[in-house]
Design a protein around this motif. Structure first.
Motif, PDB file in Angstrom:
ATOM      1  N   PRO A 122      37.369  59.071 -42.682  1.00 19.38           N
ATOM      2  CA  PRO A 122      36.018  58.694 -42.530  1.00 19.38           C
ATOM      3  C   PRO A 122      35.543  57.276 -43.226  1.00 19.38           C
ATOM      4  CG  PRO A 122      36.382  61.001 -43.274  1.00 19.38           C
ATOM      5  CD  PRO A 122      37.591  60.302 -43.171  1.00 19.38           C
ATOM      6  N   GLU A 123      36.285  56.936 -44.310  1.00 18.37           N
ATOM      7  CA  GLU A 123      36.112  55.703 -44.761  1.00 18.37           C
ATOM      8  C   GLU A 123      36.432  54.533 -44.076  1.00 18.37           C
ATOM      9  OE1 GLU A 123      38.052  57.990 -46.197  1.00 18.37           O
ATOM     10  OE2 GLU A 123      36.327  58.826 -47.672  1.00 18.37           O
ATOM     11  N   GLU A 124      37.452  54.625 -43.141  1.00 20.14           N
ATOM     12  CA  GLU A 124      38.032  53.650 -42.035  1.00 20.14           C
ATOM     13  C   GLU A 124      36.969  53.642 -41.313  1.00 20.14           C
ATOM     14  OE1 GLU A 124      42.815  53.880 -42.681  1.00 20.14           O
ATOM     15  OE2 GLU A 124      41.788  55.308 -41.428  1.00 20.14           O
ATOM     16  N   TYR A 125      36.418  54.690 -40.850  1.00 22.07           N
ATOM     17  CA  TYR A 125      35.629  54.732 -39.452  1.00 22.07           C
ATOM     18  C   TYR A 125      34.315  54.097 -39.797  1.00 22.07           C
ATOM     19  CZ  TYR A 125      31.916  56.438 -36.373  1.00 22.07           C
ATOM     20  OH  TYR A 125      30.959  56.914 -35.207  1.00 22.07           O
ATOM     21  N   GLU A 126      33.693  54.125 -41.249  1.00 21.17           N
ATOM     22  CA  GLU A 126      32.427  53.522 -41.701  1.00 21.17           C
ATOM     23  C   GLU A 126      32.759  52.158 -41.727  1.00 21.17           C
ATOM     24  OE1 GLU A 126      29.525  54.715 -41.859  1.00 21.17           O
ATOM     25  OE2 GLU A 126      30.188  56.537 -41.176  1.00 21.17           O
ATOM     26  N   GLN A 127      33.908  51.691 -42.331  1.00 20.24           N
ATOM     27  CA  GLN A 127      34.199  50.220 -42.200  1.00 20.24           C
ATOM     28  C   GLN A 127      34.129  49.544 -40.939  1.00 20.24           C
ATOM     29  OE1 GLN A 127      38.025  49.579 -43.848  1.00 20.24           O
ATOM     30  NE2 GLN A 127      37.518  47.237 -44.365  1.00 20.24           N
ATOM     31  N   GLY A 128      34.629  50.400 -40.043  1.00 18.38           N
ATOM     32  CA  GLY A 128      34.924  49.977 -38.784  1.00 18.38           C
ATOM     33  C   GLY A 128      33.659  49.679 -38.018  1.00 18.38           C
ATOM     34  N   MET A 129      32.519  50.701 -38.117  1.00 19.34           N
ATOM     35  CA  MET A 129      31.332  50.535 -37.617  1.00 19.34           C
ATOM     36  C   MET A 129      30.297  49.472 -38.094  1.00 19.34           C
ATOM     37  SD  MET A 129      30.654  53.057 -35.391  1.00 19.34           S
ATOM     38  CE  MET A 129      28.868  52.853 -35.500  1.00 19.34           C
ATOM     39  N   GLU A 130      30.706  49.337 -39.536  1.00 18.64           N
ATOM     40  CA  GLU A 130      30.152  48.148 -40.178  1.00 18.64           C
ATOM     41  C   GLU A 130      30.635  46.876 -39.495  1.00 18.64           C
ATOM     42  OE1 GLU A 130      27.441  45.640 -42.131  1.00 18.64           O
ATOM     43  OE2 GLU A 130      27.591  48.037 -42.113  1.00 18.64           O
ATOM     44  N   GLN A 131      31.799  46.554 -39.398  1.00 18.01           N
ATOM     45  CA  GLN A 131      32.383  45.358 -38.853  1.00 18.01           C
ATOM     46  C   GLN A 131      31.915  45.272 -37.163  1.00 18.01           C
ATOM     47  OE1 GLN A 131      36.403  46.050 -39.357  1.00 18.01           O
ATOM     48  NE2 GLN A 131      36.523  45.001 -41.213  1.00 18.01           N
ATOM     49  N   PHE A 132      31.771  46.304 -36.473  1.00 14.36           N
ATOM     50  CA  PHE A 132      31.202  46.131 -35.208  1.00 14.36           C
ATOM     51  C   PHE A 132      29.760  45.689 -35.133  1.00 14.36           C
ATOM     52  CE2 PHE A 132      28.762  48.256 -31.850  1.00 14.36           C
ATOM     53  CZ  PHE A 132      29.721  48.132 -30.741  1.00 14.36           C
ATOM     54  N   ARG A 133      29.138  46.436 -36.271  1.00 13.77           N
ATOM     55  CA  ARG A 133      27.489  45.880 -36.025  1.00 13.77           C
ATOM     56  C   ARG A 133      27.393  44.600 -36.317  1.00 13.77           C
ATOM     57  NH1 ARG A 133      26.784  51.475 -38.196  1.00 13.77           N
ATOM     58  NH2 ARG A 133      27.358  50.813 -40.436  1.00 13.77           N
ATOM     59  N   VAL A 134      28.200  44.019 -37.318  1.00 12.92           N
ATOM     60  CA  VAL A 134      28.190  42.528 -37.794  1.00 12.92           C
ATOM     61  C   VAL A 134      28.407  41.650 -36.421  1.00 12.92           C
ATOM     62  CG1 VAL A 134      29.198  40.728 -39.295  1.00 12.92           C
ATOM     63  CG2 VAL A 134      28.525  43.059 -40.043  1.00 12.92           C
ATOM     64  N   ALA A 135      29.760  42.229 -35.969  1.00 18.23           N
ATOM     65  CA  ALA A 135      30.316  41.575 -34.781  1.00 18.23           C
ATOM     66  C   ALA A 135      29.483  41.459 -33.324  1.00 18.23           C
ATOM     67  CB  ALA A 135      31.677  41.913 -34.393  1.00 18.23           C
ATOM     68  N   VAL A 136      28.811  42.463 -33.167  1.00 19.36           N
ATOM     69  CA  VAL A 136      28.019  42.418 -31.973  1.00 19.36           C
ATOM     70  C   VAL A 136      26.556  42.136 -32.110  1.00 19.36           C
ATOM     71  CG1 VAL A 136      27.174  44.121 -30.371  1.00 19.36           C
ATOM     72  CG2 VAL A 136      29.563  44.450 -30.947  1.00 19.36           C
ATOM     73  N   LEU A 137      25.813  42.657 -33.051  1.00 19.81           N
ATOM     74  CA  LEU A 137      24.391  42.351 -33.455  1.00 19.81           C
ATOM     75  C   LEU A 137      24.288  40.958 -33.838  1.00 19.81           C
ATOM     76  CD1 LEU A 137      23.127  45.843 -34.704  1.00 19.81           C
ATOM     77  CD2 LEU A 137      23.005  45.165 -32.409  1.00 19.81           C
ATOM     78  N   GLY A 138      25.237  40.517 -34.646  1.00 28.63           N
ATOM     79  CA  GLY A 138      25.179  39.241 -35.161  1.00 28.63           C
ATOM     80  C   GLY A 138      25.935  38.152 -34.367  1.00 28.63           C
ATOM     81  N   ALA A 139      26.058  38.382 -33.170  1.00 25.90           N
ATOM     82  CA  ALA A 139      26.768  37.519 -32.084  1.00 25.90           C
ATOM     83  C   ALA A 139      25.927  36.233 -31.863  1.00 25.90           C
ATOM     84  CB  ALA A 139      27.189  38.138 -31.037  1.00 25.90           C
ATOM     85  N   ASP A 140      26.343  35.093 -31.901  1.00 24.55           N
ATOM     86  CA  ASP A 140      25.568  33.809 -31.670  1.00 24.55           C
ATOM     87  C   ASP A 140      25.148  33.707 -30.118  1.00 24.55           C
ATOM     88  OD1 ASP A 140      24.535  31.462 -31.183  1.00 24.55           O
ATOM     89  OD2 ASP A 140      26.134  30.308 -32.155  1.00 24.55           O
ATOM     90  N   PRO A 141      24.024  34.086 -29.950  1.00 25.55           N
ATOM     91  CA  PRO A 141      23.714  33.801 -28.234  1.00 25.55           C
ATOM     92  C   PRO A 141      24.137  32.732 -27.294  1.00 25.55           C
ATOM     93  CG  PRO A 141      21.689  33.636 -29.675  1.00 25.55           C
ATOM     94  CD  PRO A 141      22.839  34.031 -30.384  1.00 25.55           C
ATOM     95  N   ASP A 142      24.110  31.513 -28.138  1.00 23.00           N
ATOM     96  CA  ASP A 142      24.655  30.286 -27.520  1.00 23.00           C
ATOM     97  C   ASP A 142      26.128  30.513 -27.099  1.00 23.00           C
ATOM     98  OD1 ASP A 142      22.118  29.225 -27.666  1.00 23.00           O
ATOM     99  OD2 ASP A 142      22.416  28.564 -29.628  1.00 23.00           O
ATOM    100  N   ARG A 143      26.911  30.913 -27.892  1.00 22.22           N
ATOM    101  CA  ARG A 143      28.327  31.094 -27.969  1.00 22.22           C
ATOM    102  C   ARG A 143      28.524  32.154 -27.127  1.00 22.22           C
ATOM    103  NH1 ARG A 143      32.832  30.604 -32.549  1.00 22.22           N
ATOM    104  NH2 ARG A 143      34.788  30.408 -31.249  1.00 22.22           N
ATOM    105  N   PHE A 144      27.941  33.443 -27.432  1.00 22.07           N
ATOM    106  CA  PHE A 144      28.354  34.659 -26.632  1.00 22.07           C
ATOM    107  C   PHE A 144      27.214  35.196 -26.027  1.00 22.07           C
ATOM    108  CE2 PHE A 144      30.733  34.278 -30.596  1.00 22.07           C
ATOM    109  CZ  PHE A 144      32.279  34.205 -30.030  1.00 22.07           C
ATOM    110  N   PRO A 145      26.685  34.451 -24.975  1.00 23.51           N
ATOM    111  CA  PRO A 145      25.435  34.915 -24.283  1.00 23.51           C
ATOM    112  C   PRO A 145      25.405  36.425 -23.651  1.00 23.51           C
ATOM    113  CG  PRO A 145      26.410  33.333 -22.862  1.00 23.51           C
ATOM    114  CD  PRO A 145      27.083  33.459 -24.328  1.00 23.51           C
TER     115      PRO A 145
END
Length: 217
Positions: free
Chosen positions: A158-181
């Protein structure tokens, strides 16, 4: 003086499966297994020539249990799908062993039973005999890969899952629209890797079987 206990092949395989539940194939060794059994490695080498042969036998034990009592039903596509789901269920109870099967394969009785069922189903499809070996190989490779991937997700804590979810949110929702439109455009609708793992096997396998069916006379 009392001698060391002689372990049967089945007892060795059962102990190896239990050891793999809490580790993985990389950390598994004949020496560790011997220590868990309270014996020395040489006594295990009377049953298995090396570590790889032992791992293959452990994987085959799962296949054999999965095929026990199996009765083919339906058309050829239903037979292959039912077999895949049966294997997924068996390895789902022992997810660490799915990676062993995917990596090392197996050549025992369980493996032969799986091979026979897939080949029989493909012959019933109407494919010419010369195409069946290639189709068989692709189907089994696909099933093994999907089951191994799904088992890998289910084995995380469960700890690894939560860590992975947090990394996913940062990587996807925080993606730079100019670089990753494209990523920024679809960000709120994307799901993390493994979120749909239960449906993936059936969807991908169904698409592959439909592709084969289109080639049958």
């Amino acid at each position: 003086m009392t001698g060391r206990r002689r372990w049967s092949t089945e007892e060795i395989l059962k102990a190896a499966a239990e050891l793999l539940r809490t580790g993985d194939a990389e950390s598994f060794s004949v020496r560790r297994l011997a220590a868990a059994l309270g014996t020395d490695s040489s006594s295990l080498y009377r049953h298995f020539r090396n570590r790889t042969e032992l791992l293959r036998a452990v994987a085959d034990r799962v296949l054999l249990a999965a095929m026990d009592g199996h009765r083919p039903e339906g058309d050829w596509k239903q037979r292959i799908t039912a077999l895949a789901l049966r294997l997924r269920e068996a390895f789902g109870e022992q997810p660490q062993l799915a990676a062993v099967w995917g990596r090392y394969g197996s050549g025992g009785t369980g493996s032969r039973a799986v091979m026979e069922e897939v080949l029989q189903a493909l012959r019933a499809s109407g494919l010419p005999d010369e195409e069946i070996p290639l189709r068989y190989h692709r189907i089994v490779t696909l099933i093994a890969a999907l089951i191994s991937a799904e088992a890998g997700f289910s084995a995380i804590t469960p700890e690894e899952y939560e860590q992975g979810m947090e990394q996913f949110r940062v990587a996807v929702l925080g993606a730079d629209p100019d670089r990753f439109p494209a990523l920024a455009h679809f960000a709120r609708d994307l799901r993390p890797l493994g979120a749909d793992r239960r449906a993936v096997l059936e969807d991908v396998l169904a698409a592959h079987l439909a592709h084969i069916e289109a080639r049958t006379p």
